[in-house]
Enzyme design. Structure first.
Site, PDB file in Angstrom:
ATOM      1  N   ASP A 257      44.742  36.183  40.730  1.00  0.00           N
ATOM      2  CA  ASP A 257      43.826  36.879  39.817  1.00  0.00           C
ATOM      3  C   ASP A 257      43.363  35.933  38.713  1.00  0.00           C
ATOM      4  O   ASP A 257      43.149  36.354  37.565  1.00  0.00           O
ATOM      5  CB  ASP A 257      44.445  38.150  39.233  1.00  0.00           C
ATOM      6  CG  ASP A 257      43.398  39.046  38.578  1.00  0.00           C
ATOM      7  OD1 ASP A 257      42.191  38.834  38.824  1.00  0.00           O
ATOM      8  OD2 ASP A 257      43.782  39.948  37.814  1.00  0.00           O
TER       9      ASP A 257
ATOM     10  N   HIS B 194      47.248  42.899  42.274  1.00  0.00           N
ATOM     11  CA  HIS B 194      47.924  42.473  41.038  1.00  0.00           C
ATOM     12  C   HIS B 194      48.839  43.541  40.464  1.00  0.00           C
ATOM     13  O   HIS B 194      48.643  43.988  39.330  1.00  0.00           O
ATOM     14  CB  HIS B 194      46.917  41.989  39.994  1.00  0.00           C
ATOM     15  CG  HIS B 194      45.655  42.818  39.851  1.00  0.00           C
ATOM     16  ND1 HIS B 194      45.676  44.177  39.654  1.00  0.00           N
ATOM     17  CD2 HIS B 194      44.353  42.474  39.879  1.00  0.00           C
ATOM     18  CE1 HIS B 194      44.435  44.618  39.579  1.00  0.00           C
ATOM     19  NE2 HIS B 194      43.611  43.596  39.708  1.00  0.00           N
TER      20      HIS B 194
ATOM     21  N   LYS C 175      36.575  45.336  48.274  1.00  0.00           N
ATOM     22  CA  LYS C 175      37.355  45.526  47.048  1.00  0.00           C
ATOM     23  C   LYS C 175      36.845  46.727  46.271  1.00  0.00           C
ATOM     24  O   LYS C 175      35.669  46.777  45.909  1.00  0.00           O
ATOM     25  CB  LYS C 175      37.234  44.257  46.181  1.00  0.00           C
ATOM     26  CG  LYS C 175      37.826  44.356  44.790  1.00  0.00           C
ATOM     27  CD  LYS C 175      39.342  44.283  44.798  1.00  0.00           C
ATOM     28  CE  LYS C 175      39.935  44.544  43.426  1.00  0.00           C
ATOM     29  NZ  LYS C 175      39.897  43.392  42.550  1.00  0.00           N
TER      30      LYS C 175
ATOM     31  N   HIS D 297      38.936  34.835  41.271  1.00  0.00           N
ATOM     32  CA  HIS D 297      37.583  34.970  40.711  1.00  0.00           C
ATOM     33  C   HIS D 297      36.999  33.576  40.524  1.00  0.00           C
ATOM     34  O   HIS D 297      37.579  32.751  39.815  1.00  0.00           O
ATOM     35  CB  HIS D 297      37.617  35.673  39.351  1.00  0.00           C
ATOM     36  CG  HIS D 297      38.153  37.071  39.419  1.00  0.00           C
ATOM     37  ND1 HIS D 297      37.337  38.167  39.613  1.00  0.00           N
ATOM     38  CD2 HIS D 297      39.415  37.556  39.351  1.00  0.00           C
ATOM     39  CE1 HIS D 297      38.080  39.270  39.635  1.00  0.00           C
ATOM     40  NE2 HIS D 297      39.343  38.925  39.486  1.00  0.00           N
TER      41      HIS D 297
ATOM     42  N   HIS E  16      41.776  47.780  42.900  1.00  0.00           N
ATOM     43  CA  HIS E  16      42.200  47.609  41.513  1.00  0.00           C
ATOM     44  C   HIS E  16      42.699  48.974  41.069  1.00  0.00           C
ATOM     45  O   HIS E  16      41.901  49.865  40.776  1.00  0.00           O
ATOM     46  CB  HIS E  16      41.030  47.127  40.638  1.00  0.00           C
ATOM     47  CG  HIS E  16      41.448  46.876  39.222  1.00  0.00           C
ATOM     48  ND1 HIS E  16      41.376  45.639  38.637  1.00  0.00           N
ATOM     49  CD2 HIS E  16      41.991  47.705  38.282  1.00  0.00           C
ATOM     50  CE1 HIS E  16      41.844  45.703  37.387  1.00  0.00           C
ATOM     51  NE2 HIS E  16      42.213  46.954  37.151  1.00  0.00           N
TER      52      HIS E  16
ATOM     53  N   HIS F   4      43.703  36.531  45.766  1.00  0.00           N
ATOM     54  CA  HIS F   4      42.861  37.248  44.770  1.00  0.00           C
ATOM     55  C   HIS F   4      42.363  36.230  43.746  1.00  0.00           C
ATOM     56  O   HIS F   4      43.089  35.828  42.851  1.00  0.00           O
ATOM     57  CB  HIS F   4      43.708  38.326  44.071  1.00  0.00           C
ATOM     58  CG  HIS F   4      42.944  39.168  43.088  1.00  0.00           C
ATOM     59  ND1 HIS F   4      43.044  40.537  43.046  1.00  0.00           N
ATOM     60  CD2 HIS F   4      42.084  38.842  42.093  1.00  0.00           C
ATOM     61  CE1 HIS F   4      42.276  41.016  42.078  1.00  0.00           C
ATOM     62  NE2 HIS F   4      41.681  39.992  41.471  1.00  0.00           N
TER      63      HIS F   4
HETATM   64  C1  NCD Z   1      39.166  40.168  36.029  1.00  0.00           C
HETATM   65  C2  NCD Z   1      37.837  39.473  35.709  1.00  0.00           C
HETATM   66  O1  NCD Z   1      37.718  38.921  34.605  1.00  0.00           O
HETATM   67  O2  NCD Z   1      36.964  39.471  36.560  1.00  0.00           O
HETATM   68  N1  NCD Z   1      39.903  40.362  34.806  1.00  0.00           N
HETATM   69  C3  NCD Z   1      41.248  40.528  34.687  1.00  0.00           C
HETATM   70  O3  NCD Z   1      41.714  40.738  33.559  1.00  0.00           O
HETATM   71  N2  NCD Z   1      42.057  40.440  35.712  1.00  0.00           N
HETATM   72  C4  NCD Z   1      38.903  41.436  36.761  1.00  0.00           C
HETATM   73  C5  NCD Z   1      40.124  42.071  37.358  1.00  0.00           C
HETATM   74  O4  NCD Z   1      40.650  41.593  38.353  1.00  0.00           O
HETATM   75  O5  NCD Z   1      40.560  43.082  36.809  1.00  0.00           O
HETATM   76 ZN    ZN Z   2      40.898  40.174  39.584  1.00  0.00          ZN
END
Ligand code: NCD
Ligand code: ZN
Length: 335
Positions: free
Chosen positions: A237, A165, A92, A12, A131, A10
């Site tokens: 995450d 998560h 997702k 970003h 999520h 996971h």
């Molecule tokens: C994530 C993001 O900033 O894209 N933020 C987070 O607090 N984890 C999005 C997510 O996975 O909820």
């Molecule tokens: Zn995330």
């Protein structure tokens, strides 16, 4: 210590100059990562997804890294999914408005509405990543989403559902009640409780969704991770936001942890578990759950060598503060 094919299930990576900054830092220690689709606009078509994958490969600076791409969930038809199958790892699902860039998410969780897409996904063996948070009181959001997880698990028995998560003991338990439920666990939820975030001076860089919860919740997560329970996988995450969007009124949610994740996990597992379990948590469990294999292995060596986490990472446009900025770590990843 050596680890084979570490996987971040996971991640970003964002886009444009943020992507350029974070991609090399986030991918260097991993053989592959599941890339989140919550861009602006979200990834909902294959052309955009393929183009994004190309941009990731171009800047990740590593021939031994595979981005596992995901689409943003909406009600897709069967034909679209059949064509998409070979390009995507999973889809997702975000409840609408629950986290960063999720405005286009789902607000109707009626089974009848979701059925065509979820049945097609089951038939095509496309996993659903979720999520799982409702709109309730912040500490109850994840536990209250259990009802929806149960409904999905019961109605779509052949669908592989990954609870992303997880941050509560409620979901640690739920995981064991349904065969088709799996989970990812972050690094920060193994370390933090709400006290670390707001118990003393408020720490915006520890603010994320789902918020870190109680000591009992953290203990339940640690028990699953440190015992490498077969239905859990590591997913950082890691969610970078520019420094000004963290250190302001209306702080964005997300912790940037990818560059230090492996090093900190090595330290935690040395203290509370062992290397064999770390190998399972960081790779083997995910490979079994998702039937993943790699033509060429990536072996990561971690040496017992002190180093200090940088106070910030930056390029000409972006500045980000990493998780555990300035702290001393005991394991260093050797390239
Ligand atoms: C994530 C993001 O900033 O894209 N933020 C987070 O607090 N984890 C999005 C997510 O996975 O909820
Ligand atoms: Zn995330």
């Amino acid at each position: 210590m050596k680890l084979k094919n570490p996987l971040d299930m996971h991640l970003h990576l964002r886009d444009e100059s943020m992507l350029k900054l974070v991609a090399p830092l986030s991918t260097k220690d991993f053989r592959a990562a599941v890339i989140m689709p919550n861009l602006v606009p979200p990834l909902c078509d294959i052309k955009s997804l393929k183009a994004y994958k190309e941009r990731i490969l171009k800047v990740s600076n590593d021939n031994h890294f595979t981005p596992l791409m995901t689409l943003f969930f909406k009600n897709y038809d069967e034909k679209f999914l059949e064509n998409a199958k070979d390009e995507i790892f999973a889809i997702k699902l975000y409840p609408a408005g629950i986290t960063t860039n999720s405005e286009n998410g789902i607000s109707n969780f009626e089974i009848e509405t979701l059925k065509p897409t979820l049945e097609a996904m089951s038939a095509l063996n496309i996993p659903l990543l979720v999520h799982g948070e409702t709109n309730d009181f912040v500490m109850d959001r994840e536990s209250n989403f259990s009802k929806i997880y149960e409904k999905l698990a019961k109605n779509f028995k052949n669908l592989k559902i990954i609870m992303e998560h997880i941050s509560t003991k409620t979901l640690c338990k739920l995981l064991k009640d349904y065969e088709n439920l799996y989970a990812t666990i972050t690094l920060h939820h193994l370390i933090l409780t709400l006290d670390d975030v707001i118990g003393g001076k408020m720490k915006p860089h520890l603010f994320c969704k789902p918020i870190a919860k109680t000591y009992e919740d953290k203990t339940a997560l640690c028990e699953l991770a440190f015992n490498a329970y077969e239905k859990v996988m590591f997913g950082s995450d890691s969610a970078p936001h520019p420094k000004d969007e963290k250190e302001c009124c209306g702080c964005a949610a997300g912790i940037f942890s990818a560059p230090i994740a492996l090093s900190v996990l090595a330290e935690l597992f040395q203290k509370h578990s062992n290397q064999e379990n770390l190998q399972k948590f960081i790779s083997d469990n995910a490979c079994k759950i998702h039937n993943l294999s790699f033509k060429e292995d990536k072996i990561i060596t971690l040496d017992n060598e002190n180093w200090q986490v940088p106070n910030e990472y930056k390029n000409e446009n972006e500045k980000i503060i990493p998780f555990m900025a300035g702290e001393n770590l005991r394991f260093q990843v050797k390239s």
